[in-house]
Write an enzyme that holds these catalytic residues in place. Structure first.
Site, PDB file in Angstrom:
ATOM      1  N   GLU A 210       0.835  -1.195   0.000  1.00  0.00           N
ATOM      2  CA  GLU A 210       0.000   0.000   0.000  1.00  0.00           C
ATOM      3  C   GLU A 210       0.869   1.243   0.000  1.00  0.00           C
ATOM      4  O   GLU A 210       1.494   1.585   1.010  1.00  0.00           O
ATOM      5  CB  GLU A 210      -0.931   0.021   1.217  1.00  0.00           C
ATOM      6  CG  GLU A 210      -1.828   1.256   1.229  1.00  0.00           C
ATOM      7  CD  GLU A 210      -2.715   1.360   2.452  1.00  0.00           C
ATOM      8  OE1 GLU A 210      -3.273   2.448   2.673  1.00  0.00           O
ATOM      9  OE2 GLU A 210      -2.840   0.362   3.186  1.00  0.00           O
TER      10      GLU A 210
ATOM     11  N   HIS B  74      -2.413   9.964  -1.344  1.00  0.00           N
ATOM     12  CA  HIS B  74      -2.616   8.726  -2.088  1.00  0.00           C
ATOM     13  C   HIS B  74      -2.435   8.928  -3.595  1.00  0.00           C
ATOM     14  O   HIS B  74      -2.006   8.026  -4.293  1.00  0.00           O
ATOM     15  CB  HIS B  74      -3.987   8.127  -1.781  1.00  0.00           C
ATOM     16  CG  HIS B  74      -4.018   7.363  -0.487  1.00  0.00           C
ATOM     17  ND1 HIS B  74      -4.107   7.971   0.733  1.00  0.00           N
ATOM     18  CD2 HIS B  74      -3.900   6.028  -0.249  1.00  0.00           C
ATOM     19  CE1 HIS B  74      -4.072   7.066   1.676  1.00  0.00           C
ATOM     20  NE2 HIS B  74      -3.941   5.886   1.118  1.00  0.00           N
TER      21      HIS B  74
ATOM     22  N   ASP C 145       1.460 -14.401  13.298  1.00  0.00           N
ATOM     23  CA  ASP C 145       0.311 -15.080  12.700  1.00  0.00           C
ATOM     24  C   ASP C 145      -0.593 -14.031  12.069  1.00  0.00           C
ATOM     25  O   ASP C 145      -1.253 -13.259  12.773  1.00  0.00           O
ATOM     26  CB  ASP C 145      -0.451 -15.862  13.783  1.00  0.00           C
ATOM     27  CG  ASP C 145      -1.518 -16.784  13.199  1.00  0.00           C
ATOM     28  OD1 ASP C 145      -2.109 -16.429  12.154  1.00  0.00           O
ATOM     29  OD2 ASP C 145      -1.763 -17.853  13.787  1.00  0.00           O
TER      30      ASP C 145
ATOM     31  N   LYS D  60      -8.631 -15.217  16.232  1.00  0.00           N
ATOM     32  CA  LYS D  60      -8.725 -14.905  14.805  1.00  0.00           C
ATOM     33  C   LYS D  60     -10.134 -14.547  14.337  1.00  0.00           C
ATOM     34  O   LYS D  60     -10.493 -14.792  13.187  1.00  0.00           O
ATOM     35  CB  LYS D  60      -8.167 -16.074  13.961  1.00  0.00           C
ATOM     36  CG  LYS D  60      -6.744 -16.438  14.356  1.00  0.00           C
ATOM     37  CD  LYS D  60      -6.219 -17.664  13.638  1.00  0.00           C
ATOM     38  CE  LYS D  60      -4.833 -18.017  14.155  1.00  0.00           C
ATOM     39  NZ  LYS D  60      -4.280 -19.215  13.536  1.00  0.00           N
TER      40      LYS D  60
END
Length: 406
Positions: A99, A401, A305, A230
């Site tokens: 990004e 951006h 993770d 998660k």
């Protein structure tokens, strides 16, 4: 069997992907699987096939059916000055992302925070949880089992946990009863490891002891989903999981105006109306601008993770104007699940990224490196929140951006 013949047999399906290591070493098996895919699908996997990671080290520990690697650009933000309980000094933060503008934004936040004197970080709690599910004859029996477990933490540590780990320590248990279902949310200390494997194996040993003690109780699931792992959830948002850490700073008005091109008042108002009111209307567990951006980039860089970015995105950003007219800003992260040993932290590239921050491997005493890492992550998240809120307040978000994200 030579490699070419193996490629033919894998491409035809005669040998399955997971069986290739039976016929050759792990490095060759990686090449065979990739070439078999190329042959079968009529494609080239040239870039996936270029890597420095040793398949012998990661196959069977970090990956199965390996065909190569995925490469993500890695940048670095900093230096960021941190005054923590474990992290003290100036740190560079590795960020793996595709990004555009993210690293530049975090870097700008680091610059403003460091010029203002740095970030103060505080560890509030540190625990890893697993919540097995037991089916009981009725609710009263479930309560009896829960009370026995709560009264026998030390016994369960000695009888079960110490049999399977030298590093894990059972600290507490929070029982939840729904009808005849008993969920036991065990809390463990896990040292410098994130600890999911450790607490999972330990919890299974505890279940064996409970079944021996209560023959009429049936152990149904090692995870009853109250861990919670998660998944977005209120449990971890309120009670915490992994490291619960706060990062805060006071930024003088002149730095806000000069470096961030806005005012403390505007940043505080944008935070209130966007991160607090907007998030409440959305029913979000993340009352923040973009924790997940920074957490995700650090997780990918350092072998954490990646699914636990979910809980890492939980948290609250606060901003207010001090009586002196300066900006107070803080982030609270209730559920930052990280480690500096085990799992993906063993992979050489990820271990190098941890070494940039001085947290690779185990700390002395155990647990100090992981806590230091948590404080650095929190500081980086604060930098990212500050920079984005300032960009929104100054109406620079779209411009950044356009310049860096295209």
């Amino acid at each position: 069997m030579d490699a070419e013949k193996l490629v033919e047999k894998v491409a035809s399906g005669e040998i399955k992907l997971h069986q290739v290591e039976k016929y050759t070493d792990k490095r060759t098996a990686t090449e065979v699987r990739r070439k078999a895919l190329e042959k079968k699908l009529g494609i080239k996997l040239e870039h996936i096939g270029h890597y420095s990671i040793d398949p012998e080290q990661v196959i069977g520990r970090n990956i199965e059916n390996m065909i190569g690697v995925v490469q993500i650009p890695m940048g670095v933000a900093g230096p960021l000055k941190i005054d923590g309980e474990y992290a003290k000094g100036e740190f560079y933060i590795p960020l793996a992302t595709t990004e555009g503008a993210l690293v530049a934004s975090v870097n700008r936040g680091c610059s403003a925070l460091t010029e203002a004197g740095g970030v103060k970080t505080t560890i509030i709690d540190d625990k890893m949880t697993r919540a097995p599910l037991l089916k009981c004859p009725d609710a009263r029996r479930a309560r009896e089992v829960a009370e026995w477990v709560k009264s026998n933490i030390d016994y369960l540590q000695e009888k079960a946990v110490s049999k399977v780990t030298r590093h894990g320590k059972l600290r507490d248990v929070k029982p939840f009863i729904v009808g005849n279902n008993l969920y036991l949310r065990f809390e463990f200390e896990t040292g410098d490891a994130m600890g999911m494997n450790m607490v999972t194996i330990s919890s299974e040993e505890i279940m064996k002891v409970i079944e021996e003690e209560f023959p009429d109780v049936k152990y149904l699931a090692l995870s009853g989903n109250l861990c919670v792992d998660k998944k977005p959830n209120a449990m971890n948002f309120i009670n915490g999981r992994g490291k619960t850490v706060i990062a805060e700073a006071i930024i003088p008005r002149e730095i806000v105006e000069k470096k961030l091109k806005t005012t403390p008042e505007l940043i505080a108002e944008v935070n209130y109306r966007k991160n607090l009111v907007g998030s409440a209307q959305a029913g979000s567990y993340g009352f923040n601008a973009h924790f997940a951006n920074i957490v995700g980039a650090i997780f990918l860089a350092t072998g954490q993770d990646e699914a636990q970015i979910t809980e890492g995105s939980h948290g609250i950003t606060l901003a207010e104007v001090t009586p002196e007219g300066n900006l107070y800003i803080s982030i609270t992260m209730p559920s930052l699940e990280i480690g500096t040993v085990g799992g993906g932290t063993r992979v050489p590239t990820q271990r190098e990224a941890l070494s940039i921050m001085g947290v690779a491997g185990g700390g002395e005493p155990a647990g100090t490196n992981a806590k230091k890492f948590a404080e650095i992550v929190a500081g980086a998240v604060l930098a990212g929140e500050l920079s984005l809120l300032a960009a929104i307040a100054a109406k620079h978000l779209a411009k950044a951006h356009k310049e860096l994200g295209r």
